[in-house]
Design an enzyme around this catalytic site. Structure first.
Site, mmCIF file in Angstrom:
data_model
loop_
_atom_site.group_PDB
_atom_site.id
_atom_site.type_symbol
_atom_site.label_atom_id
_atom_site.label_comp_id
_atom_site.label_asym_id
_atom_site.label_seq_id
_atom_site.Cartn_x
_atom_site.Cartn_y
_atom_site.Cartn_z
ATOM 1 N N HIS A 154 85.395 7.486 42.954
ATOM 2 C CA HIS A 154 85.286 7.016 41.572
ATOM 3 C C HIS A 154 86.491 7.476 40.762
ATOM 4 O O HIS A 154 87.039 8.561 40.988
ATOM 5 C CB HIS A 154 84.000 7.557 40.943
ATOM 6 C CG HIS A 154 83.604 6.841 39.683
ATOM 7 N ND1 HIS A 154 84.163 7.132 38.463
ATOM 8 C CD2 HIS A 154 82.709 5.842 39.471
ATOM 9 C CE1 HIS A 154 83.626 6.348 37.540
ATOM 10 N NE2 HIS A 154 82.738 5.550 38.128
ATOM 11 N N HIS A 155 86.898 6.644 39.807
ATOM 12 C CA HIS A 155 88.112 6.951 39.041
ATOM 13 C C HIS A 155 87.949 8.183 38.160
ATOM 14 O O HIS A 155 88.938 8.750 37.684
ATOM 15 C CB HIS A 155 88.513 5.749 38.181
ATOM 16 C CG HIS A 155 89.951 5.367 38.343
ATOM 17 N ND1 HIS A 155 90.981 6.289 38.292
ATOM 18 C CD2 HIS A 155 90.547 4.179 38.558
ATOM 19 C CE1 HIS A 155 92.140 5.679 38.455
ATOM 20 N NE2 HIS A 155 91.903 4.398 38.617
#
Length: 353
Positions: free
Chosen positions: A70-71
């Site tokens: 996930h960013h």
């Protein structure tokens, strides 16, 4: 928010129980597996990272590690540095993988300082003038000028329904052949290849001349473009920037029919040279959320990744809008062939003269 949790490795390192002996087409299987992972939401109740280990031999790899992160965990540059730091050389299992070579710094000629100042002043005038023009085009694009309605344009109100992730490998040597023959950059060749249509027929010329299509090209705004060593990034007082620092420019895609395939590369270079002088990418970085609100979701994401003597074309598409992404890959590969042969013919003519 960040909270302390207990990490269970088995929740993050996934080794699927697959019947490898009955997989007839490993490349197609990986494509379907990757697309399935891309369409599955991440479990928000645990740390947002996972690695899928697939002991499957493909056409260009002995096995596969699929990372989904996930960013919020980190930006692309720091994650790439982390992955490189976790890797080892096959020739020496105890040795780290060599990082990307840093560009050498040229010494400044202080005797020519006056000329540097004059050139710098002229450059500032060019930057200001070009920025005003490109920013005006940008605002017109956001507020008024729309792309022509084509099958590639999805409906932003529908959102992304189903991702399909595929890739194709091309020769880096072919790209460098065109680059050297035309005295351009690698990115200019790739953008030209993207614009050219490998199977455009003459009867489509009038239709193509009326179509307006534009793409968003990501620009790295970091001072350093190479992948930094993780230890250097974490060192106290390090000047390596953490976090996202990526701007975007609006790139008009030249899809009109050209008799000379090299014209697509020339136009790509001319456009990018103009964009690089302007501050459009920095301005767009500040208003990107506002812009995306108008543009809506993307139906097509295209990435080029260079590795040793290969370039990997990665496509992520919305299959409700683009049902056959393999055809897009085929067209780009065919376009590169056309451009390559045209460059070779041009080179041979120069040698004859």
């Amino acid at each position: 928010m960040w909270i302390p949790v207990t990490v269970r490795v088995e929740d993050h390192v996934i080794v699927p129980d697959l019947d490898y002996g009955n997989i007839e087409n490993p490349d197609q299987f990986l494509e379907d597996y990757t697309s399935s992972v891309a369409n599955t939401p991440m479990d928000m109740s645990k740390p947002l990272w996972e690695f899928h280990l697939l002991n499957i031999k493909r056409s260009n790899a002995e096995s596969v590690v699929l990372a989904r992160i996930h960013h919020s965990i980190g930006d692309g540059m720091s994650l790439m540095s982390l992955l490189v730091a976790c890797s080892r050389k096959t020739s020496d299992p105890d040795a780290l993988v060599s990082a990307t070579t840093t560009a050498s710094t040229k010494p400044v000629d202080y005797m020519a300082l006056t000329w540097w100042l004059i050139a710098g002043f002229w450059f500032m005038i060019r930057v200001t003038f070009t920025t005003l023009i490109e920013f005006s085009k940008l605002m017109l694009t956001i507020c008024f000028v729309r792309d022509t309605k084509t099958p590639l344009m999805g409906n932003p109100e529908d959102g992304i329904k189903s991702w399909k992730v595929i890739h194709r490998v091309i020769s880096f040597d072919d790209v460098k052949l065109v680059k050297n023959a035309m005295n351009v950059k690698v990115n200019d060749v790739l953008l030209g290849m993207t614009q050219a249509d490998g199977h455009t027929k003459a009867q489509k010329k009038q239709i193509l001349d009326k179509i307006r299509v534009r793409g968003a090209v990501a620009i790295n705004l970091r001072p350093a473009t190479n992948i930094e060593e993780l230890a250097d990034m974490m060192a106290k007082g390090s000047k390596c920037r953490w976090g996202n620092f990526i701007g975007t420019i609006i790139f008009p895609i030249w899809i009109k029919s050209e008799n000379d395939p090299l014209e697509y590369v020339r136009r790509a270079k001319a456009t990018m040279d103009r964009k690089k002088i302007s501050l459009e990418a920095f301005i767009f970085y500040g208003i990107i959320k506002f812009t995306l609100k108008f543009f809506g979701g993307k139906a097509l994401n295209l990435h080029f990744i260079s590795y040793v003597n290969k370039i990997i074309i990665n496509l992520a598409v919305d299959t409700t809008t683009i049902p056959d992404p393999h055809q897009l890959c085929d067209d780009m590969v065919e376009s590169l062939k056309m451009i390559k042969y045209a460059a070779m013919e041009r080179k041979s003519r120069k040698m004859e003269v």
